[in-house]
Design a protein around this motif. Sequence first.
Motif, PDB file in Angstrom:
ATOM      1  N   VAL A  93      -6.157  -1.018   8.183  1.00 33.49           N
ATOM      2  CA  VAL A  93      -5.068  -0.343   7.770  1.00 33.49           C
ATOM      3  C   VAL A  93      -4.709   1.016   8.543  1.00 33.49           C
ATOM      4  CG1 VAL A  93      -4.878   1.846   5.686  1.00 33.49           C
ATOM      5  CG2 VAL A  93      -6.027  -0.571   5.085  1.00 33.49           C
ATOM      6  N   LYS A 133      -1.391   1.805   9.899  1.00 37.02           N
ATOM      7  CA  LYS A 133      -0.473   3.009  10.797  1.00 37.02           C
ATOM      8  C   LYS A 133      -0.112   3.432  11.091  1.00 37.02           C
ATOM      9  CE  LYS A 133      -2.727   4.857   5.491  1.00 37.02           C
ATOM     10  NZ  LYS A 133      -3.473   6.335   4.992  1.00 37.02           N
ATOM     11  N   SER A 144       1.417   3.993   2.226  1.00 36.86           N
ATOM     12  CA  SER A 144       0.669   4.419   2.993  1.00 36.86           C
ATOM     13  C   SER A 144       1.192   5.733   3.427  1.00 36.86           C
ATOM     14  CB  SER A 144       0.773   3.114   3.641  1.00 36.86           C
ATOM     15  OG  SER A 144       2.042   3.177   4.433  1.00 36.86           O
ATOM     16  N   ILE A 204       2.687  -1.676   4.733  1.00 35.07           N
ATOM     17  CA  ILE A 204       1.545  -2.306   4.938  1.00 35.07           C
ATOM     18  C   ILE A 204       1.240  -3.075   3.366  1.00 35.07           C
ATOM     19  CG2 ILE A 204      -1.062  -1.422   4.740  1.00 35.07           C
ATOM     20  CD1 ILE A 204      -0.045   0.716   6.324  1.00 35.07           C
ATOM     21  N   TYR A 213       6.443   4.165   0.366  1.00 32.55           N
ATOM     22  CA  TYR A 213       5.673   3.016   0.697  1.00 32.55           C
ATOM     23  C   TYR A 213       6.359   1.864   2.343  1.00 32.55           C
ATOM     24  CZ  TYR A 213       3.896   2.720  -4.137  1.00 32.55           C
ATOM     25  OH  TYR A 213       3.499   2.785  -5.450  1.00 32.55           O
ATOM     26  N   MET A 264       0.736  -1.195   0.140  1.00 33.71           N
ATOM     27  CA  MET A 264       0.407  -0.247   0.172  1.00 33.71           C
ATOM     28  C   MET A 264       1.038   1.303   0.218  1.00 33.71           C
ATOM     29  SD  MET A 264      -3.294   1.057   2.887  1.00 33.71           S
ATOM     30  CE  MET A 264      -4.357  -0.186   2.635  1.00 33.71           C
TER      31      MET A 264
END
Length: 344
Positions: free
Chosen positions: A265, A269, A96, A258, A122, A94
């Motif tokens: 999620v 994070k 992120s 992630i 990332y 992801m």
Amino acid sequence: MKYAYRLAVSTALFVAVSFPALAEGQLNIYNFGLYTPPDLIKKFEKTYDVKVSVTEYDSNETAMAKIEAGGHGFDIIVPSAYVVPIYIKKGLLMKSEPDQMSNFKNVKAEWVDVDWDKGRHYTAPWVWGTTGVMVNTKIYKGDLNTSSIIFDPPEELKGKINVIPSINEVINMAIGYVGGEPCTSDKKILKAARDKLMAAKPYWASIDYPSFEKFIKEDLQASIFWSGAAMRIRAENPGFAYGYPKQGYTLWQDNIAILADAKNVKNAKLFLNFVMAPENAALISNYTRYGNAIKGSEAFMDPELLKAPEMNIPAALKTSAHSLTTCPAYVQDIYTKIWTELTK
């Protein structure tokens, strides 16, 4: 980085800080074995009221195969730098934006705009280390900082040497030994490295991720090895020492990211931001015995770790380090062929 050795280390510092609970639910982490400090997990769970599960793997290759297969249920993974571009290209991570998180300001400048993830969109840093040589100085009295220990071993080491089953790290060390650079496409150098590996193999006891006990009990006397793992062994058997081969050794970093199909999620994070806090980065280093990329973490780290020879590259040998990078596909194919022949 690396393989799940079965020797507990209880040196992690636990800094108890009270925070309001900002989240709830679950977080599923997929990481190398014995690479996730239990105290770090307990602290995160208490801080955010999140239940964390940790599943372990033994290599980057094992982890990627599991993630590509799908249906894994993991939220977070800890890939080595050289496989991050592959994860990104395959759409497995992801975006992120760790660089936008509040604790990203703690990341040391040299670890911000890294080759494998420009700008850190990332990944966040986990730990860094080196891959060199480890040998029992009770029986070996020669130069520590040479890969001849592995590729042209003296009589006292023959039959007592291990080589880790890490394709790029081992082949890159052999390439350096015959005068080449990692990921070279020079066929003469690649053939020379292949020939050197094949000639040395009869003097090795294993190509394996051996338990620490095999070194501590001196069933094995030398290995291509990771710096933090070597430090753990030295703590149990002070005869072992770690060397930085002048012909070339690896400087690497493992990273936390992630997964693209993560279900938790928000909690993932939170965890990425959490590990970029100095006191939490120190928990990771104290447990794994590797360095970290976070400013201010030294104040919370074990003083013995900070001054350990496995953490402090000699000035004269710093230029012999090379980063563990992703080779071009055609070069990687040659590496794979060499490795297949070596491990038959």
